[in-house]
Design an enzyme around this catalytic site. Structure first.
Site: not given
Ligand code: NAD
Length: 353
Positions: A143, A188, A220, A244, A248
């Protein structure tokens, strides 16, 4: 010595949920002899209306002179017509996180036994409840990476340095030491070289915490495991974008948005504490908002910024007791429960502290 709290109520239901949280903090003062100094300041739409800016300089100054920030929520229809960079969320919250270098975002994801059937998961998966702490890196990663754009391409750089990884992993390990002593680092590393560094750095740091059981999981798989068997997790630590998305996902499996607290921490004990919900303009000013997310955020403030563990527990226990006794706001209303307004729920919680 009293702890100085910057109180930024904001817009919509912000002032309502903050008022109940202050009620509960006053009860903590009475019960435990703690002393808080509440310093109120404008933020968000309310600040735009009065000062022409979502984060006025005097609000920033006031925050700098405090030990922690307690925030309600910002935003609403009235300010939606402004250019994106002037809107309350972007012009107030992002600079606040940046100014104070709030690099570690903590989101507890917990099922209160009394609210178990508010979860989107089947009863047998969440039976007995679960209690996860997601620690997300908040000021680095993709980000904030270099952006590129050509005629037919665009790019975002994902870069992490060893100190950036170390400091957020350290927060996760220290929190785990006070809980179940398990950390799952999500990356990852099978595809991304930045994540290979992430994994190596976390592993190195783990040597300083021999009591912690460290595991690694690809993002994943973590997304899958959160809905398959959330009870396996204690503390999860991960980078900005993965955190993030996972936080959620995790908040949905725990039930209502009105129950979810958060903290954003700096390297010392300073932090920003806020509910994850927004200003809920649809119910603002109607005594309908659930103040528990903000009250639980204040409990996090007591624990993480002020080192007041027993006071934090007392607030959490009071929230739990109110739920167990069947008191609810509209958003979490269930059969055979008693529906109360924002103020009345605040009274019940304060009484039980
Ligand atoms: P929201 O979280 O405000 O509301 C979503 C839904 O959840 C609404 O139906 C609302 O009534 C309900 N809800 C939220 N909090 C509740 C509570 N404590 N008790 C009971 N019900 C609750 O999200 P939104 O509607 O997408 O956004 C409304 C405004 O808030 C927008 O201006 C948005 O930009 C802003 N926002 C601010 C923040 C923040 O301040 N951190 C976060 C998200 C959204």
């Amino acid at each position: 010595m009293s702890k100085k709290i910057a109180v930024l109520a904001g817009d919509g239901i912000g002032p309502e949920v903050i008022a109940e949280t202050l009620k509960v903090l006053h009860a903590v003062e009475e019960k435990f002899g703690a002393k808080f100094e509440f310093n109120e300041a404008l933020i968000g739409g309310a600040a735009i209306d009065e000062k022409g800016k979502a984060l006025p300089d005097e609000t920033l100054e006031l925050c700098k002179n405090c030990d922690a920030i307690l925030l309600g929520a910002v935003g609403g229809d009235k300010w939606d017509k402004l250019p994106p960079e002037e809107r309350p969320e972007r012009a107030a919250l992002l600079p606040l996180r940046k100014e104070f270098d709030l690099f570690a975002n903590l989101r507890p994801v917990k099922v209160f036994p009394a609210l178990a059937n508010a979860s989107t998961l089947k009863a047998e998966i969440i039976e007995g409840g679960f209690d996860i702490m997601i620690v997300r890196e908040l000021t680095g990663g993709i980000y904030f990476g270099k952006k590129g754009k050509g005629n037919d391409w665009a790019s975002d750089e994902l870069k992490y340095s060893v100190p950036e990884i170390e400091r957020v992993a350290k927060v996760a390990f220290e929190i785990a030491m006070k809980r179940g002593k398990k950390v799952c680092s999500v990356d990852k590393a099978n595809v991304l070289s930045s994540m290979v560094l992430w994994r190596e750095t976390v592993e190195k740091l783990a040597k300083e915490f021999p009591e912690i059981e460290l595991s690694h999981m690809y993002v994943d798989n973590a997304a899958m495991q959160l809905v398959r068997n959330p009870k396996q997790f204690d503390v999860i630590v991960t980078g900005n974008m993965f955190g993030d998305i996972l936080s959620d996902e995790a908040s949905m499996i725990s039930g209502s948005i009105g129950m979810l607290a958060s903290a954003s921490l700096r390297e010392d004990s300073f932090g920003l504490y806020e509910p994850i919900h927004g200003s809920a303009p649809d119910i603002a000013g109607q005594n309908k908002a659930n103040p528990m997310a903000t009250i639980l955020s204040a409990a996090m403030m007591l624990r993480h910024s002020f080192g007041m563990e027993k006071e934090a527990k007392a607030v959490e226990t009071a929230v739990n007791a109110v739920l167990e006794e069947g008191f609810r706001t509209g958003d979490i209303m269930q059969k055979n429960c008693k529906q109360l307004g924002t103020k009345e729920i605040g009274d019940e919680i304060a009484k039980r502290v």
